[in-house]
Design an enzyme around this catalytic site. Structure first.
Site, PDB file in Angstrom:
ATOM      1  N   HIS A   1       1.059  -0.779  -0.105  1.00  0.00           N
ATOM      2  CA  HIS A   1       0.068   0.355  -0.364  1.00  0.00           C
ATOM      3  C   HIS A   1       0.831   1.346  -0.073  1.00  0.00           C
ATOM      4  O   HIS A   1       0.199   2.074  -0.184  1.00  0.00           O
ATOM      5  CB  HIS A   1      -1.058  -0.113   1.290  1.00  0.00           C
ATOM      6  CG  HIS A   1      -1.868  -1.467   1.142  1.00  0.00           C
ATOM      7  ND1 HIS A   1      -2.422  -1.074   0.002  1.00  0.00           N
ATOM      8  CD2 HIS A   1      -2.291  -2.028   2.098  1.00  0.00           C
ATOM      9  CE1 HIS A   1      -3.975  -2.368   0.484  1.00  0.00           C
ATOM     10  NE2 HIS A   1      -3.499  -2.790   1.806  1.00  0.00           N
TER      11      HIS A   1
ATOM     12  N   ASP B   1      -5.203 -12.582   3.240  1.00  0.00           N
ATOM     13  CA  ASP B   1      -6.572 -12.284   4.231  1.00  0.00           C
ATOM     14  C   ASP B   1      -7.680 -12.418   3.335  1.00  0.00           C
ATOM     15  O   ASP B   1      -8.682 -11.555   3.546  1.00  0.00           O
ATOM     16  CB  ASP B   1      -6.310 -10.977   4.153  1.00  0.00           C
ATOM     17  CG  ASP B   1      -5.728  -9.485   3.243  1.00  0.00           C
ATOM     18  OD1 ASP B   1      -5.266 -10.415   1.849  1.00  0.00           O
ATOM     19  OD2 ASP B   1      -5.190  -8.918   3.500  1.00  0.00           O
TER      20      ASP B   1
END
Length: 366
Positions: A139, A264
């Site tokens: 990110h 995830d």
């Protein structure tokens, strides 16, 4: 096959403080445990040892990345800000990304671990490698740390491979449940890097990772997003690989493949709403290995990203690493059979409709 493995105890010492998942404590938010805490990584490392698979891996010792190596991706102001917060002992890299004393040095070690994994594969020390590093990176943009990420580990390693080893075509395949916005931003106008991200549609960052984000300038056509609907399982992910990822790689012809690897998207992860299981991740790893063997001499590097289920990340990670090194430990995932019986595990019509749209982008790669 020889598979390299990067890990260091200090990765577990990066301090994300006593936040409640992603929120700082206050008079109305009881202190708790930050989502990006060491436990999933610790338990994955523990299962690798208990299963015996560590005996089948080549240990790669990480080193700290240099400021010069970081500067190939990040601005001087961003690097200085992360160091200042770390030296101060507490702060937030941007929004919801806390760090503490020593986090700067540990982040350097994470980026350096990705570099060492990359070097080991490029030089032929190993065929492929998994870097179990922390803090994560996909990110982080050139000038902002976000989403628990301080420095863009995979991007730093890619620039290192290009500048020091002369590679000219590198592909990334990000299967973390969140959009790999940082990797996308760093290479958005760069035709030497094909960036592919499979993620839950509009989860994080908000309004990021749409199909229309296809690169710009010289990089037009070299960024592909597959924003899968919530509830997508192994069938949808496999279909996306078969229809989008593998054809895109074949068209691009990379010299090396990098996977920002988050677990995830599993069906029991608290930070996503997907249905992947360890068998699903194993299948994706196998498809990437086959593609890497056909296209780039098997050269494949995985850098660890997200995954927030303490009980389940270890089984997903073990399945992938078993595929990388070609050795089955016999350890059974106790959740796999149960999850395989859930509804929605096969590709659904509304999911394949998105995959169909993404598949149209493959023709833009030249």
């Amino acid at each position: 096959m020889a598979t390299g493995f990067v890990f260091h105890e200090l990765y577990l010492w990066h301090n994300t403080w006593n936040w409640n998942q992603v929120f700082p404590p206050s008079l109305t938010v009881q202190p708790g445990t930050h989502a990006e805490n060491p436990e999933t990584k610790r338990r994955l490392r523990n299962l690798l040892e208990v299963s015996g698979i560590l005996d089948h891996l080549v240990t790669i010792k990480p080193r700290r990345a240099t400021v010069e190596e970081l500067s190939r991706v990040h601005t001087p102001a961003h690097i200085a800000r992360i160091r200042e917060i770390s030296d101060r002992g507490y702060g937030d890299a941007s929004s919801l990304t806390p760090l503490g004393a020593g986090s700067y040095e540990i982040a350097l070690l994470a980026a350096g671990g990705a570099i060492k994994a990359m070097e080991a594969v490029i030089t032929g020390q190993v065929d492929n490698a998994y870097a179990l590093i922390r803090p994560p990176g996909h990110h982080a943009t050139a000038d902002v740390g976000m989403g628990f990420c301080l420095f863009s580990n995979a991007a730093i390693a890619i620039r290192h491979a290009q500048q020091l080893h002369g590679l000219t075509r590198i592909a990334t395949v990000d299967w973390d449940v969140h959009h790999g916005n940082g990797t996308q931003a760093i290479f958005y106008d760069d035709p030497s890097v094909l960036s592919i991200s499979l993620h839950q549609d509009n989860l994080f960052p908000a309004n990021s990772g749409a199909i229309a984000e296809n690169g710009e300038g010289m990089g037009k056509g070299f960024n592909i997003n597959v924003p899968l609907p919530p509830g997508s399982g192994p069938g949808a992910y496999a279909a996306a690989f078969e229809r989008v990822v593998i054809p895109a790689l074949a068209r691009f012809k990379p010299e090396l493949i990098v996977v920002p690897s988050g677990f995830d998207a599993s069906g029991v992860d608290p930070m996503g709403r997907m249905l992947m299981n360890s068998s699903g991740y194993r299948r994706l790893a196998r498809m990437l290995l086959d593609a890497a063997r056909e296209l780039c001499g098997g050269r494949l590097v995985m850098t660890h990203e997200g995954g927030y289920s303490e009980m389940y990340v270890p089984y997903c990670g073990l399945a992938v690493i078993e595929e990388l090194c070609g050795h089955r430990t016999g350890v059974e995932d106790p959740w796999d059979q149960l999850m395989g019986q859930w509804g929605g595990m096969s590709a659904q019509p509304h999911q394949t409709a998105i995959i169909d749209q993404a598949a149209e982008l493959v023709k833009n790669i030249n």
